[in-house]
Scaffold this motif. Sequence first.
Motif, PDB file in Angstrom:
ATOM      1  N   PHE A 159       0.808  -1.217   0.000  1.00  0.00           N
ATOM      2  CA  PHE A 159       0.000   0.000   0.000  1.00  0.00           C
ATOM      3  C   PHE A 159       0.839   1.264   0.000  1.00  0.00           C
ATOM      4  CE2 PHE A 159       0.116  -2.159   4.093  1.00  0.00           C
ATOM      5  CZ  PHE A 159       0.926  -1.295   4.786  1.00  0.00           C
ATOM      6  N   LEU A 207       1.897   6.197  10.251  1.00  0.00           N
ATOM      7  CA  LEU A 207       2.803   5.698   9.216  1.00  0.00           C
ATOM      8  C   LEU A 207       4.166   6.335   9.460  1.00  0.00           C
ATOM      9  CD1 LEU A 207       0.594   6.100   6.019  1.00  0.00           C
ATOM     10  CD2 LEU A 207       1.199   3.979   7.140  1.00  0.00           C
ATOM     11  N   ILE A 208       5.144   5.491   9.775  1.00  0.00           N
ATOM     12  CA  ILE A 208       6.478   6.029  10.019  1.00  0.00           C
ATOM     13  C   ILE A 208       7.285   5.817   8.756  1.00  0.00           C
ATOM     14  CG2 ILE A 208       8.433   5.979  11.594  1.00  0.00           C
ATOM     15  CD1 ILE A 208       6.459   4.024  13.216  1.00  0.00           C
ATOM     16  N   LEU A 209       7.701   6.887   8.139  1.00  0.00           N
ATOM     17  CA  LEU A 209       8.489   6.754   6.919  1.00  0.00           C
ATOM     18  C   LEU A 209       9.684   7.676   7.046  1.00  0.00           C
ATOM     19  CD1 LEU A 209       5.487   6.938   4.478  1.00  0.00           C
ATOM     20  CD2 LEU A 209       6.870   4.924   4.883  1.00  0.00           C
ATOM     21  N   ASN A 210      10.737   7.368   6.299  1.00  0.00           N
ATOM     22  CA  ASN A 210      11.892   8.237   6.490  1.00  0.00           C
ATOM     23  C   ASN A 210      11.922   9.385   5.492  1.00  0.00           C
ATOM     24  OD1 ASN A 210      12.415   6.347   4.587  1.00  0.00           O
ATOM     25  ND2 ASN A 210      14.615   6.391   4.868  1.00  0.00           N
ATOM     26  N   SER A 227       3.961   3.931  -1.596  1.00  0.00           N
ATOM     27  CA  SER A 227       4.169   4.403  -2.962  1.00  0.00           C
ATOM     28  C   SER A 227       5.399   3.794  -3.626  1.00  0.00           C
ATOM     29  CB  SER A 227       4.198   5.926  -3.017  1.00  0.00           C
ATOM     30  OG  SER A 227       4.760   6.456  -1.858  1.00  0.00           O
ATOM     31  N   MET A 264       9.896  -0.585  10.262  1.00  0.00           N
ATOM     32  CA  MET A 264       9.720   0.749  10.840  1.00  0.00           C
ATOM     33  C   MET A 264       8.757   0.694  12.011  1.00  0.00           C
ATOM     34  SD  MET A 264       9.673   3.254   7.628  1.00  0.00           S
ATOM     35  CE  MET A 264      11.208   3.909   7.002  1.00  0.00           C
ATOM     36  N   TYR A 268      -3.406   8.078  -3.250  1.00  0.00           N
ATOM     37  CA  TYR A 268      -2.381   8.014  -4.287  1.00  0.00           C
ATOM     38  C   TYR A 268      -2.091   6.561  -4.667  1.00  0.00           C
ATOM     39  CZ  TYR A 268       2.231   8.393  -6.402  1.00  0.00           C
ATOM     40  OH  TYR A 268       3.292   8.290  -7.241  1.00  0.00           O
ATOM     41  N   ARG A 269      -2.061   5.686  -3.669  1.00  0.00           N
ATOM     42  CA  ARG A 269      -1.745   4.289  -3.941  1.00  0.00           C
ATOM     43  C   ARG A 269      -2.898   3.571  -4.645  1.00  0.00           C
ATOM     44  NH1 ARG A 269      -1.566   0.118  -5.450  1.00  0.00           N
ATOM     45  NH2 ARG A 269      -0.623  -1.811  -4.677  1.00  0.00           N
ATOM     46  N   SER A 324       5.252  10.860  -2.043  1.00  0.00           N
ATOM     47  CA  SER A 324       5.392  10.377  -0.667  1.00  0.00           C
ATOM     48  C   SER A 324       6.224  11.352   0.164  1.00  0.00           C
ATOM     49  CB  SER A 324       6.040   9.002  -0.653  1.00  0.00           C
ATOM     50  OG  SER A 324       7.267   9.043  -1.329  1.00  0.00           O
ATOM     51  N   GLN A 325       7.264  11.936  -0.458  1.00  0.00           N
ATOM     52  CA  GLN A 325       8.108  12.880   0.277  1.00  0.00           C
ATOM     53  C   GLN A 325       7.369  14.188   0.525  1.00  0.00           C
ATOM     54  OE1 GLN A 325      11.270  12.290   1.596  1.00  0.00           O
ATOM     55  NE2 GLN A 325      10.740  10.189   1.066  1.00  0.00           N
TER      56      GLN A 325
END
Lengths: 257, 260
Positions: A96, B229-232, A98, A109, B165-166, B142-143
């Motif tokens: 899910f 949602l943890i994203l870098n 991108s 994470m 978006y997905r 995403s960024q």
Amino acid sequence: MYKNKNLAIEIENLNFTYPDGTEALKDVSLKVCEGESLAIIGPNGAGKSTLLLNLNGLLKGNGSVKIFGTEINSSNLRDVRKKVGLVFQNPDDQLFCSTVYEDVAFGPMNLRLKEVEIERRVNDALLKVEMNGYKNHNAFHLSYGQKKRVAIATILSMNPDIIAIDEPSSNLDHNSQLSLARILISLLKTKLFVTHDIPYAALLCDRVIIIDSGKIVADGLLFDILSIPELLERHRLGFPPGFSIEKLKEDKNKLFH
Amino acid sequence: MKHSFLDKYSSLNSFIHKLDPRVKIITTLFFLIVVMTTSPIFLWAFLIYFLIELIILIISKIPILFILKRLLMLIPFILFIVIFAPFISKNGYAGSYNLGILRNLGDGFYNINSVLVVMNVVLKSFLSIIALILLSSTSPFSQLLLGFRKLKVPSIFTNIASFMYRYVFVIVDEVQRMVRARNARNYRGKWIWQSKVIGNMIANLFLRSYERGERVYFAMLSRGYDGDLILNYKYKMRWIDWLYLIIFSIILVLTMFFTR
């Protein structure tokens, strides 16, 4: 039979009824040893997928489900989900984010690992499923077989002890099925596969259980069970035309050598 | 089925693309506010706004044709404003309408008030949309969302946008499959009773999306999801980001000062 080995999964008298009244699991008891690979076969709507969802507390039925000796309850869900990785049937549900990288990194994470460690795990997992060149691709634009492999990588990156895959072979062409089988066999973990593709189950597993109408109706060594055609027939299962036990054994040998 | 990406040119390599998305979000929002609040009589100010966008466009190497194509979607909206322009009363303030079209017609078809309204809408909407296209095609989506997240936008909004978006293409695919299956059974949409089919399709699509949502949520829970949602985030504020932010702001503040 189970005395000298560690039990990975121990289910006792599990019942599960969906809110609409469908009894999906009736008094299911099952023991799976560490390192075993088990095929769960059965006709459509037999309760196979429901059983998987009970393995990491996504659904909670009556009865006990123990993972490495610990019973699943609401306070240890985090640990249980770290140990039991579920791969869902449709990779579009599993992927899910991108990019492929983000999807594979999602689990690590959530485990709040350090960035270096996350990157290492993502690389390892993608390498294992032979998708390391696709890190920055959008999952939607991959082929179905590639999506399926990435979906498995999203679980491998969490480094679970038990990996349960719903319909590993569905919608895959012959070559993708074989390359996926090689990958799955090479994983040294406790493995559960839900499928109604009997030849594929024969490639991957040594033990099989048959579920029909929410009950386990047979449990034993794969080739023993497959050699009782009446049993298979009674539960709407069987070999595809042209397959026989001899052919399956031959195919399995070919894959290993 | 294959579709083009929503943020097609977001992975180009240019000065603008390398800027921290936060800088781009802040400057874009500031730009939008300033454009919106400029009175339409200061035409030269709009020329400056357009020049700013043109410079960013050239630096970022995004094809002009791409932007022009995206701008087409504005035309239906503007068309309505233009059609209703003759009804705008001569003496009223902008936005007040007058059904006595004949009285208006006596003063010439378009009075100065209606011309101002049309100009106001056309200039501002085009400038704003160009700014938003530039924002969305100079940072990976995403960024960009993470940028919003870092600017303390609640995660519920950024999560919804990220799932949109997905899954937008998955849903488009699903619609296409349904339409194909419908047409394969001789649907032509000619009869009133066939219109019922469209209602059924919409309901069906809603149910499918709802169930998919549930399955996706299960897949997320299985991987230890606990609400965020943890994203870098790959960007850091460098001196050049600050410089860009400051220069951009000074230009905007100056035009604001001279147009009040």
